[in-house]
Design an enzyme around this catalytic site. Structure first.
Site, mmCIF file in Angstrom:
data_model
loop_
_atom_site.group_PDB
_atom_site.id
_atom_site.type_symbol
_atom_site.label_atom_id
_atom_site.label_comp_id
_atom_site.label_asym_id
_atom_site.label_seq_id
_atom_site.Cartn_x
_atom_site.Cartn_y
_atom_site.Cartn_z
ATOM 1 N N ARG A 30 0.829 -1.200 0.000
ATOM 2 C CA ARG A 30 0.000 0.000 0.000
ATOM 3 C C ARG A 30 0.867 1.256 0.000
ATOM 4 O O ARG A 30 1.876 1.328 0.710
ATOM 5 C CB ARG A 30 -0.934 0.001 1.198
ATOM 6 N N ASP A 31 0.457 2.238 -0.795
ATOM 7 C CA ASP A 31 1.147 3.522 -0.840
ATOM 8 C C ASP A 31 0.918 4.246 0.486
ATOM 9 O O ASP A 31 -0.199 4.225 1.016
ATOM 10 C CB ASP A 31 0.617 4.353 -2.011
ATOM 11 N N ASN A 88 5.087 6.206 -13.695
ATOM 12 C CA ASN A 88 5.736 7.500 -13.897
ATOM 13 C C ASN A 88 7.188 7.199 -14.238
ATOM 14 O O ASN A 88 7.853 6.461 -13.517
ATOM 15 C CB ASN A 88 5.661 8.353 -12.628
ATOM 16 N N GLU A 96 9.238 9.835 -8.256
ATOM 17 C CA GLU A 96 9.937 10.274 -7.051
ATOM 18 C C GLU A 96 10.932 9.250 -6.538
ATOM 19 O O GLU A 96 11.966 9.606 -5.990
ATOM 20 C CB GLU A 96 8.928 10.615 -5.950
ATOM 21 N N VAL A 97 10.607 7.973 -6.671
ATOM 22 C CA VAL A 97 11.511 6.901 -6.276
ATOM 23 C C VAL A 97 11.980 6.226 -7.558
ATOM 24 O O VAL A 97 11.161 5.730 -8.335
ATOM 25 C CB VAL A 97 10.809 5.883 -5.345
ATOM 26 N N HIS A 101 8.085 1.209 -10.505
ATOM 27 C CA HIS A 101 6.912 0.805 -9.745
ATOM 28 C C HIS A 101 5.647 1.188 -10.506
ATOM 29 O O HIS A 101 5.586 2.223 -11.137
ATOM 30 C CB HIS A 101 6.902 1.406 -8.344
ATOM 31 N N HIS A 103 1.627 1.945 -10.165
ATOM 32 C CA HIS A 103 0.583 2.343 -9.228
ATOM 33 C C HIS A 103 -0.706 1.664 -9.683
ATOM 34 O O HIS A 103 -1.125 1.848 -10.831
ATOM 35 C CB HIS A 103 0.359 3.857 -9.274
#
Length: 117
Positions: A30-31, A88, A96-97, A101, A103
């Site tokens: 989970r984010d 992204n 950002e990371v 990944h 989402h």
């Protein structure tokens, strides 16, 4: 493993996460700052900075990542009403990371992706 990578540290168990799905090659959790009622991040356990790097270096790993995202969407009850699967890639896209990944977002109407220009 990249010791400076947040997601590599989650895979290694150094940082806690709420894991919802795991395979030999992927991890889904989970984010911590959800943008929808369901917001799960699906990552490969191996470090790749973005989806392009993953696709080039490990096509089978790309397939594993997509299969894991589909399993998460099904387990979260998103198949009937739909969900968004988002990568992204790069700073302009909001990554950002820098560990690839996906989402998995759903649980509500998400509206249009981008506003018209």
């Amino acid at each position: 493993m990249d010791n400076d990578c947040l997601f590599c540290r989650i895979v290694a168990g150094e940082i806690p996460a709420t894991v919802v799905h795991e395979t030999e090659t992927t991890l889904a959790f989970r984010d911590i700052d959800p943008k929808a009622p369901v917001h799960v991040l699906v990552i490969p356990k191996a470090h790749h900075p973005d989806v392009v790097a993953l696709a080039r270096a490990d096509p089978a790993g790309s397939a594993d990542l997509l299969a894991a995202a589909a399993a998460v969407a099904e387990a979260e009850g998103l198949l009937t009403d739909g969900f968004r699967l988002l990568f992204n890639t790069g700073g302009y896209a909001g990554q950002e990371v820098f560990h690839v990944h996906a989402h998995v977002l759903g649980g509500t109407s998400l509206g249009p992706m981008l506003a018209p220009r």
